[in-house]
Design an enzyme around this catalytic site. Structure first.
Site, short mmCIF file in Angstrom:
data_model
loop_
_atom_site.label_atom_id
_atom_site.label_comp_id
_atom_site.label_asym_id
_atom_site.label_seq_id
_atom_site.Cartn_x
_atom_site.Cartn_y
_atom_site.Cartn_z
N HIS A 96 -6.50 -5.89 -2.26
CA HIS A 96 -7.32 -6.01 -1.06
C HIS A 96 -7.65 -7.47 -0.73
O HIS A 96 -8.53 -7.74 0.07
CB HIS A 96 -8.60 -5.17 -1.20
CG HIS A 96 -8.33 -3.69 -1.16
ND1 HIS A 96 -9.32 -2.75 -1.27
CD2 HIS A 96 -7.17 -2.99 -1.00
CE1 HIS A 96 -8.80 -1.53 -1.20
NE2 HIS A 96 -7.49 -1.65 -1.04
N THR A 97 -6.90 -8.38 -1.31
CA THR A 97 -6.95 -9.78 -0.88
C THR A 97 -6.04 -9.99 0.33
O THR A 97 -6.00 -11.08 0.90
CB THR A 97 -6.57 -10.72 -2.04
OG1 THR A 97 -6.82 -12.07 -1.66
CG2 THR A 97 -5.10 -10.59 -2.43
N ASP B 63 -10.02 -9.17 3.15
CA ASP B 63 -10.50 -10.45 2.61
C ASP B 63 -10.84 -11.35 3.78
O ASP B 63 -9.95 -11.80 4.50
CB ASP B 63 -9.41 -11.07 1.72
CG ASP B 63 -9.68 -12.54 1.41
OD1 ASP B 63 -10.81 -13.02 1.66
OD2 ASP B 63 -8.75 -13.20 0.90
N ASP C 183 -4.20 -14.20 -3.08
CA ASP C 183 -4.94 -15.12 -3.95
C ASP C 183 -6.10 -14.36 -4.59
O ASP C 183 -6.14 -13.13 -4.51
CB ASP C 183 -5.44 -16.32 -3.12
CG ASP C 183 -6.26 -15.88 -1.90
OD1 ASP C 183 -6.84 -14.78 -1.92
OD2 ASP C 183 -6.32 -16.65 -0.92
N ASN D 118 -3.83 8.93 4.58
CA ASN D 118 -2.60 8.32 5.10
C ASN D 118 -2.52 8.27 6.61
O ASN D 118 -1.96 7.33 7.19
CB ASN D 118 -1.38 9.12 4.59
CG ASN D 118 -1.21 9.03 3.08
OD1 ASN D 118 -1.75 8.11 2.45
ND2 ASN D 118 -0.47 9.95 2.51
N ASP E 2 8.07 8.58 -6.37
CA ASP E 2 9.30 9.36 -6.11
C ASP E 2 9.71 9.29 -4.64
O ASP E 2 10.52 10.11 -4.19
CB ASP E 2 9.09 10.82 -6.52
CG ASP E 2 7.95 11.47 -5.74
OD1 ASP E 2 7.28 10.78 -4.95
OD2 ASP E 2 7.73 12.70 -5.92
N SER F 24 8.16 10.20 -2.16
CA SER F 24 7.71 11.37 -1.38
C SER F 24 6.93 10.98 -0.13
O SER F 24 7.01 11.65 0.90
CB SER F 24 6.87 12.31 -2.26
OG SER F 24 5.79 11.62 -2.83
N ARG G 60 0.83 -1.21 0.00
CA ARG G 60 0.00 0.00 0.00
C ARG G 60 0.86 1.27 0.00
O ARG G 60 0.50 2.28 -0.63
CB ARG G 60 -0.93 -0.01 1.21
CG ARG G 60 -1.92 1.15 1.19
CD ARG G 60 -3.00 0.96 2.24
NE ARG G 60 -4.01 2.00 2.15
CZ ARG G 60 -4.35 2.79 3.16
NH1 ARG G 60 -3.76 2.67 4.35
NH2 ARG G 60 -5.28 3.72 3.00
N GLY H 32 3.64 10.97 -8.49
CA GLY H 32 4.48 9.92 -9.06
C GLY H 32 5.27 9.12 -8.04
O GLY H 32 5.31 9.46 -6.85
N HIS I 155 0.40 4.45 -2.53
CA HIS I 155 0.19 5.83 -2.08
C HIS I 155 1.34 6.74 -2.48
O HIS I 155 1.15 7.94 -2.65
CB HIS I 155 -0.06 5.87 -0.57
CG HIS I 155 -1.47 5.50 -0.20
ND1 HIS I 155 -2.18 6.11 0.81
CD2 HIS I 155 -2.32 4.59 -0.75
CE1 HIS I 155 -3.40 5.58 0.88
NE2 HIS I 155 -3.51 4.65 -0.04
N ASP I 156 2.53 6.19 -2.64
CA ASP I 156 3.63 6.99 -3.16
C ASP I 156 3.35 7.37 -4.62
O ASP I 156 3.40 8.55 -4.99
CB ASP I 156 4.95 6.21 -3.06
CG ASP I 156 6.15 7.06 -3.48
OD1 ASP I 156 6.10 8.29 -3.28
OD2 ASP I 156 7.13 6.51 -4.01
N PRO J 220 -7.65 7.57 -3.93
CA PRO J 220 -9.07 7.21 -3.98
C PRO J 220 -9.67 6.98 -2.59
O PRO J 220 -9.01 6.46 -1.70
CB PRO J 220 -9.10 5.94 -4.81
CG PRO J 220 -7.72 5.41 -4.78
CD PRO J 220 -6.80 6.56 -4.56
#
Ligand code: HEM
Ligand SMILES: *[C@@H]1O[C@H](CO)[C@@H](O)[C@H](O)[C@H]1NC(C)=O
Ligand SMILES: *[C@@H]1O[C@H](CO)[C@@H](O)[C@H](O)[C@H]1NC(C)=O
Length: 331
Positions: free
Chosen positions: A204-205, A251, A259, A103, A83, A85, A71, A81, A75-76, A174
């Site tokens: 998100h599994t 999950d 999976d 975050n 980078d 950050s 994750r 981009g 989020h980076d 998102p």
């Protein structure tokens, strides 16, 4: 381009035209393949082994860490981009991305990345960017938890700064309360297709979410299995502010195995986040969910391809940015 070329060279000899064209051609060839899988093969041959053993040890200490590292990379990449950050820590005079809404109290794994960085500095000091370490650690996390492997493109450099307001801007990262059409357009804005979005969501599994992130979904009867809703309500009170930090697996079946159960859950209306269930809600992505639920190998290869695409989002290359000594602060 053609008219620019002819007007700027109207008084030049044709051999300088050829040289000019050659320079332009090399320039475009160079920028179209900025990242490469063998970027560190000479300068840091031990890189992959070093990162892999650190990821394996972190995941064996706590299996969720594989999810958290994956994750972090997402989020980076989504904020200005890939980078590095997201790794920059706040100081008294600097506010980075870590306290942005999506975050704060949620991202984890920074300590593991810093430890990997120090091991990498031991074997090849000043050579490997934190942005690239994040890309490799994500791949190794997925592999360690039983998912697909892929060749990671490398050569990213680290940003010298980060922007709280960019990370906190609505729609950049998102939201779990987004509709399908919003998700498609957010990913689209970064060059990722709806197909990529559905494949990447298979992340998100693994991992967990806080009650805060799924409360509105489990207290709304639409598109949710009622016994699943009841189970989740038991540890996530309906009143805002109560039990916000309580965790549930994304999950429900196999939260530490990479999976295709995520997609099977969606078909059974057991997606944890509102945004998850949106991918199987009678819309244009239903058929892809059905395919991945039946063909894990197709999910795996589409996921790997989409991770490579996500890793290509606006990298810093060449002499832009820097190679940080520590991932948490600029040099
Ligand atoms: C499609 C849009 C997405 C939305 C709305 C979304 C949202 C979320 C939310 C709300 C959480 C739980 C955070 C918390 O409550 O603390 C979460 C967890 C997670 N997300 Fe996503 N996500 C999306 C896509 C992705 C993508 C593309 C990836 C990776 C490529 C990813 C990887 C993860 C992982 C692995 C976790 C679990 C982290 C952990 O346990 O530490 N997500 N996501
Ligand atoms: C982020 O934006 C939200 C509104 O969208 C605001 O309530 C919050 O205070 C902001 N957080 C920071 C750290 O700026
Ligand atoms: C429940 O979710 C649906 C969308 O699935 C939404 O239209 C509706 O407004 C929600 N109801 C409540 C009470 O939040």
């Amino acid at each position: 381009m053609a008219s620019l070329f002819s007007s700027s060279s109207s008084s030049s000899s044709s051999s300088s035209n050829v040289i000019f064209m050659f320079v332009i051609l090399v320039f475009f060839m160079g920028t179209s393949s900025a990242l490469s899988t063998n970027f560190y093969s000479k300068t840091c041959p031990k890189l992959f082994n070093t990162i892999q053993s650190e990821v394996e040890s972190a995941v064996s200490k706590e299996e969720r860490m594989g999810a958290s590292l994956l994750r972090l990379f997402f989020h980076d990449c989504f904020v200005n981009g890939c980078d590095g950050s997201v790794l920059l820590e706040d100081t008294s005079s600097f506010k980075g991305e870590q306290t942005a809404g999506p975050n704060v109290n949620s991202l984890r794994g920074f300590g593991v990345i810093e430890k990997i960085k120090s091991k990498v500095e031991d074997v090849c000091p000043g050579v490997v960017s934190c942005a690239d370490i994040l890309a490799i650690a994500s791949r190794d996390s997925v592999v360690t938890l039983g998912g697909p492997s892929w060749d990671v493109k490398l050569g990213r450099r680290d940003s010298k700064t980060a922007s709280l307001s960019d990370a906190n801007r609505t729609g950049t990262l998102p939201s779990p309360f987004s509709s399908l059409s919003t998700l498609v357009s957010r990913f689209g804005a970064l060059g990722l297709s709806a197909k990529d979005m559905v494949a990447l969501s298979g992340s998100h599994t693994i991992g967990k979410a806080r009650c805060f992130s799924f409360r509105p979904r489990i207290y709304n009867t639409s598109l949710i299995d009622s016994s699943f809703a009841k189970t989740r309500q038991a540890n996530c009170p309906g009143t805002r502010g109560n039990g916000d930090k309580n965790l549930a697996p994304l999950d429900l079946q196999s939260p530490t195995a990479f999976d295709n159960n995520y997609y099977k859950n969606l078909i059974n209306q057991k997606g944890l986040l509102f945004s998850d269930q949106q991918l199987y809600s009678g819309g244009s992505t239903d058929s892809q969910i059905e395919k991945y639920s039946k063909k894990p190998e197709t999910f795996f290869s589409d996921f790997a391809a989409a991770m490579i695409k996500m890793g290509d989002i606006s990298p810093l290359t060449g002499s832009n940015g820097e190679i940080r000594k520590k991932c948490g602060k600029p040099n």
